[in-house]
Motif scaffolding. Structure first.
Motif, short mmCIF file in Angstrom:
data_model
loop_
_atom_site.label_atom_id
_atom_site.label_comp_id
_atom_site.label_asym_id
_atom_site.label_seq_id
_atom_site.Cartn_x
_atom_site.Cartn_y
_atom_site.Cartn_z
N GLY A 22 49.95 45.65 67.16
CA GLY A 22 50.90 46.56 67.67
C GLY A 22 51.09 46.11 69.25
N LYS A 23 52.17 47.23 69.80
CA LYS A 23 53.29 46.29 71.07
C LYS A 23 51.97 47.13 71.55
CE LYS A 23 55.74 48.42 74.17
NZ LYS A 23 56.66 47.88 74.61
N ASN A 24 51.67 45.42 72.58
CA ASN A 24 50.98 44.73 73.91
C ASN A 24 49.59 44.80 72.91
OD1 ASN A 24 52.83 45.31 75.65
ND2 ASN A 24 52.30 47.16 75.63
N GLY A 25 49.17 44.52 71.91
CA GLY A 25 48.29 44.37 71.20
C GLY A 25 48.42 42.48 71.43
N MET A 26 46.49 42.08 71.16
CA MET A 26 46.09 40.61 70.83
C MET A 26 46.77 39.28 70.71
SD MET A 26 43.40 39.26 72.73
CE MET A 26 42.22 40.14 72.38
N ASN A 27 47.92 39.33 69.89
CA ASN A 27 48.41 38.66 69.83
C ASN A 27 49.94 38.25 71.44
OD1 ASN A 27 47.53 37.76 67.29
ND2 ASN A 27 48.76 39.09 66.04
N GLU A 28 50.70 39.04 71.01
CA GLU A 28 51.15 39.34 72.11
C GLU A 28 50.67 38.98 73.89
OE1 GLU A 28 53.78 42.23 74.55
OE2 GLU A 28 53.53 42.65 71.78
N TYR A 29 49.52 39.12 73.64
CA TYR A 29 48.37 39.22 74.96
C TYR A 29 48.22 37.25 74.93
CZ TYR A 29 44.40 38.46 78.33
OH TYR A 29 44.14 37.86 79.15
N THR A 30 47.79 36.66 74.15
CA THR A 30 48.02 35.32 74.55
C THR A 30 48.98 34.51 74.34
OG1 THR A 30 47.92 35.41 71.99
CG2 THR A 30 45.58 35.73 72.70
N ALA A 31 50.62 35.37 73.55
CA ALA A 31 51.79 34.14 73.85
C ALA A 31 52.65 34.42 75.40
CB ALA A 31 52.58 34.86 72.91
N VAL A 32 52.11 35.58 76.13
CA VAL A 32 52.21 36.13 77.75
C VAL A 32 51.37 34.57 78.11
CG1 VAL A 32 52.16 37.53 79.38
CG2 VAL A 32 53.37 38.56 76.68
N LYS A 33 50.36 35.10 77.84
CA LYS A 33 49.16 34.38 78.81
C LYS A 33 49.14 32.85 78.91
CE LYS A 33 44.07 33.75 79.34
NZ LYS A 33 42.95 33.60 78.50
N GLU A 34 49.62 31.95 77.58
CA GLU A 34 50.38 31.12 77.31
C GLU A 34 51.88 31.05 77.65
OE1 GLU A 34 50.91 29.67 73.51
OE2 GLU A 34 49.04 30.43 73.15
N SER A 35 52.45 31.60 78.22
CA SER A 35 54.00 31.06 79.04
C SER A 35 53.41 31.90 80.52
CB SER A 35 54.42 32.43 78.18
OG SER A 35 55.66 32.75 79.32
N VAL A 36 52.70 32.34 81.10
CA VAL A 36 52.09 32.18 82.21
C VAL A 36 51.55 30.88 82.82
CG1 VAL A 36 50.76 33.55 84.16
CG2 VAL A 36 51.78 34.75 82.37
N ALA A 37 50.76 30.62 82.12
CA ALA A 37 50.60 28.72 82.09
C ALA A 37 51.77 28.14 82.19
CB ALA A 37 49.26 28.79 81.14
N LEU A 38 52.83 28.26 81.83
CA LEU A 38 53.73 26.72 81.11
C LEU A 38 54.14 26.44 82.72
CD1 LEU A 38 54.53 27.14 77.44
CD2 LEU A 38 53.50 25.30 78.84
N GLN A 39 54.24 28.76 83.03
CA GLN A 39 55.39 28.51 84.65
C GLN A 39 55.14 28.51 85.59
OE1 GLN A 39 58.93 29.74 83.96
NE2 GLN A 39 58.64 29.11 86.27
N GLN A 40 53.62 28.73 85.06
CA GLN A 40 52.66 28.08 86.56
C GLN A 40 52.94 26.72 87.08
OE1 GLN A 40 48.89 30.08 86.13
NE2 GLN A 40 48.86 31.87 87.20
N ALA A 41 52.50 25.92 85.64
CA ALA A 41 52.75 24.18 85.57
C ALA A 41 53.91 23.99 86.40
CB ALA A 41 52.19 23.69 84.21
N ALA A 42 55.54 24.64 85.81
CA ALA A 42 56.89 24.24 86.02
C ALA A 42 56.81 24.73 87.84
CB ALA A 42 57.76 24.99 85.64
N ASN A 43 56.19 25.60 88.86
CA ASN A 43 56.29 25.94 89.52
C ASN A 43 55.14 25.42 90.71
OD1 ASN A 43 57.82 28.34 89.29
ND2 ASN A 43 56.22 29.80 89.17
N THR A 44 54.13 24.68 90.29
CA THR A 44 52.87 23.70 90.30
C THR A 44 54.04 22.09 91.19
OG1 THR A 44 51.47 24.45 89.66
CG2 THR A 44 51.34 21.63 90.63
#
Length: 92
Positions: A22-44
């Motif tokens: 569903g909206k804001n479900g576990m699958n979406e949460y993991t996708a956003v979590k991976e996206s944030v990790a990639l963005q943090q690496a790029a920011n570093t």
């Protein structure tokens, strides 16, 4: 009683579906979590590059030596009275 159990199972199935897909479900949460990790690496990486640029700017503002070094390395300039000698290594 049987109807009540069926209704509970349907509600449980709906809640499980909503939790996973569903909206804001576990699958979406993991996708956003991976996206944030990639963005943090790029920011570093960008922060490190910025720190190098700030250090170079500080050197260029700070003195004549940095400007002279830059002119010699990038532009191949030499001072009057100097002799430019290039030593080539053995390319075996």
């Amino acid at each position: 009683m049987r109807l009540f159990i069926i209704i509970l199972l349907v509600v449980l199935a709906w809640l499980q579906y909503d939790f996973w897909d569903g909206k804001n479900g576990m699958n979406e949460y993991t996708a956003v979590k991976e996206s944030v990790a990639l963005q943090q690496a790029a920011n570093t990486e960008l922060q490190q590059r910025n720190q190098q640029m700030y250090a170079e700017i500080k050197d260029l503002h700070g003195g004549k030596e940095a400007v002279e070094e830059r002119a010699r390395n990038d532009l191949g300039l030499i001072k009057p009275g100097e002799t430019f000698i290039r030593v080539l290594g053995d390319n075996n």
